[in-house]
Design a protein around this motif. Sequence first.
Motif, mmCIF file in Angstrom:
data_model
loop_
_atom_site.group_PDB
_atom_site.id
_atom_site.type_symbol
_atom_site.label_atom_id
_atom_site.label_comp_id
_atom_site.label_asym_id
_atom_site.label_seq_id
_atom_site.Cartn_x
_atom_site.Cartn_y
_atom_site.Cartn_z
ATOM 1 N N HIS A 192 0.774 -1.069 0.092
ATOM 2 C CA HIS A 192 0.403 -0.019 -0.088
ATOM 3 C C HIS A 192 1.129 1.471 -0.239
ATOM 4 O O HIS A 192 1.952 1.142 0.358
ATOM 5 N N PHE A 207 -7.764 -0.350 5.781
ATOM 6 C CA PHE A 207 -7.333 -0.981 5.493
ATOM 7 C C PHE A 207 -6.939 -2.621 5.770
ATOM 8 O O PHE A 207 -7.842 -3.431 4.911
ATOM 9 N N ASP A 217 -2.464 1.250 7.676
ATOM 10 C CA ASP A 217 -4.207 1.886 7.618
ATOM 11 C C ASP A 217 -4.030 0.855 8.492
ATOM 12 O O ASP A 217 -4.753 -0.025 7.685
ATOM 13 N N THR A 221 0.607 -2.343 5.356
ATOM 14 C CA THR A 221 0.085 -1.469 5.541
ATOM 15 C C THR A 221 0.106 -0.897 6.936
ATOM 16 O O THR A 221 0.145 -1.497 8.033
ATOM 17 N N GLU A 277 -7.245 1.832 -6.289
ATOM 18 C CA GLU A 277 -8.349 1.697 -5.033
ATOM 19 C C GLU A 277 -8.107 0.642 -3.913
ATOM 20 O O GLU A 277 -7.917 0.079 -4.631
ATOM 21 N N GLU A 278 -8.452 0.918 -2.418
ATOM 22 C CA GLU A 278 -8.818 0.098 -2.569
ATOM 23 C C GLU A 278 -9.319 -1.644 -2.490
ATOM 24 O O GLU A 278 -9.294 -2.671 -2.331
ATOM 25 N N ASP A 279 -10.901 -0.877 -2.594
ATOM 26 C CA ASP A 279 -11.711 -2.018 -3.149
ATOM 27 C C ASP A 279 -11.080 -2.986 -4.966
ATOM 28 O O ASP A 279 -11.332 -3.996 -4.830
ATOM 29 N N LEU A 311 -0.122 -8.128 3.094
ATOM 30 C CA LEU A 311 -1.235 -6.681 3.013
ATOM 31 C C LEU A 311 0.181 -5.643 4.168
ATOM 32 O O LEU A 311 0.787 -5.570 4.701
ATOM 33 N N LYS A 361 -10.197 -4.234 6.613
ATOM 34 C CA LYS A 361 -11.098 -4.552 4.800
ATOM 35 C C LYS A 361 -10.163 -5.765 4.621
ATOM 36 O O LYS A 361 -11.707 -6.487 4.242
ATOM 37 N N ALA A 362 -9.170 -5.217 4.757
ATOM 38 C CA ALA A 362 -8.942 -6.443 3.803
ATOM 39 C C ALA A 362 -9.256 -8.259 4.719
ATOM 40 O O ALA A 362 -9.865 -9.460 3.977
ATOM 41 N N HIS A 376 0.779 0.780 -4.514
ATOM 42 C CA HIS A 376 -0.085 1.517 -4.879
ATOM 43 C C HIS A 376 0.917 2.727 -5.982
ATOM 44 O O HIS A 376 1.985 2.486 -6.284
#
Length: 478
Positions: free
Chosen positions: A263, A420, A417, A415, A394-396, A413, A423-424, A296
């Motif tokens: 990310h 995020f 954040d 990150t 975008e994340e999605d 992943l 969500k992931a 990203h």
Amino acid sequence: MMNDILLKNAYGLFIDGKWKVKNSKLLVLNKYSQEVIAEISIAEEQDVNASVAAAKKALNTSFSPYDRFRVLKKASELLLEQKEGLADVLVQEVGKPLTESIGEVERAALTLEISAEEAKRIHGEGVPIESAPGSENRKAMTIRTPVGVVAAITPFNVPLNLVCHKVGPGLAAGNSVILKPAEETSLSALLLAEIFEEAGLPAGRLNVLTGEGAEIGGYLTSNQEINMYTFTGSPRVGQIIRESTGIRKVALELGNNSATIVHRDAAIKESAVAAAQKSFNNAGQVCISVQRVFVHQDIYEAFLEEMIKAAKALKVGDPADASTNIGPMIAAKEAIRVENWVDEAISQGAQLQVGGKRDGVFYQPTILTNVDQEMKVCRNEVFGPVVAVDTYREEDEVIEKVNNSEYGLQAGLFTNDLSFAMKAAEKIEVGGLIINDTSGYRVDHMPYGGVKKSGTGKEGPKYAMEEMTEEKLIVFQS
Ligand code: NAD
């Protein structure tokens, strides 16, 4: 040292506590020099049946949880005592670089140690059936009993530790195990059988059958006395085993085309170095090798530059040399397959950033960009030193790209954040998500296993033992 090890008993079958040398032999090659390093016996149907009978008979002899603990602990200690010799065997039969081979022996010893500990912790649970109207005078609990005879079939890439991930929990749970190691890398499994013999394992509790997978696999799956199959390997063979074993228990640890997301807030150099390391170690022949990297857009150029630098710094060569990072692939035909897939991707528009060359059984660490997720190097499991780097905004969008796969073993992943990451964690379809590291992270006691075509069931001794035991309900009425 190595010859002493290889020439002892390592070419017989191990059935009912005895070594049985057969006339028909399979050759084991040194994957770097391509020289023959051993001849191992090929099991026939009668050997499979004799193993099953021995395994079944052994279930009737006492092997208490504490005895299982003692044998597994001793085997773990013996593995460590023979670390250098075993690592040398892995260097030769897998072509795995020396430092990684030493690491595999250490991890195998740990897997057996954890299994030993778990042997003392097998338990069911209390069930409050007295709360049901009319059952006030009853009490219930569950106990966990061994499934019985377990057939374990294992792949070539981590031949010692992945065997320990089946034999360790299988024995700890009170079962008898019949092991069919990969034909390319059976020596380490035979040496492990010697270690168990020395550790005092009762006869018949572990049997090792070597030879061709399709043939022995067929004899194993058609033998109705086997209660459970635990398989690690390709989805193709996993499917065959699933379809040929009827309603018996099956655990499948299969392939993946593992993704790692980097990310925009990630530490660029650290994540690039980690991604390169986990894309290429064991020449990419790891089920959680980083194969698809999604970076990203804001940091894409800087990340790519660092990853290319890290890939170029890796030394390809003789696995016995302690400074080598990447050894040969398991066979020239696999290196040729990888070469074809990379060439095809390039012809379809992918850009070669580094690597892309084959020399016999070696394939250079390769980074591709400008990829399409429909290319074989993205869609299929490469199982070679090739990584496809793609971008996202975008994340999605990136979650969707990761999930656009038939597989789902692990993902990474990078990150900090939190939203995020949360969500992931909920949305990415995998058995394990590793935050701030790559998909390639594993320690041996964690639950490990995939969703989708990556398989069913978990490994890690505690979790494998749940699969390898039956939960039986006992109801008492006063
Ligand atoms: P493979 O499926 O070709 O062989 C695995 C084992 O199955 C070998 O012992 C082989 O002899 C045996 N076999 C072959 N045909 C058989 C048949 N018809 N019936 C029964 N057994 C048969 O896999 P491989 O090339 O040795 O290993 C690579 C694969 O293993 C990759 O897909 C990789 O992702 C997977 N893998 C998965 C994990 C995991 O934990 N999920 C770990 C390591 C490797």
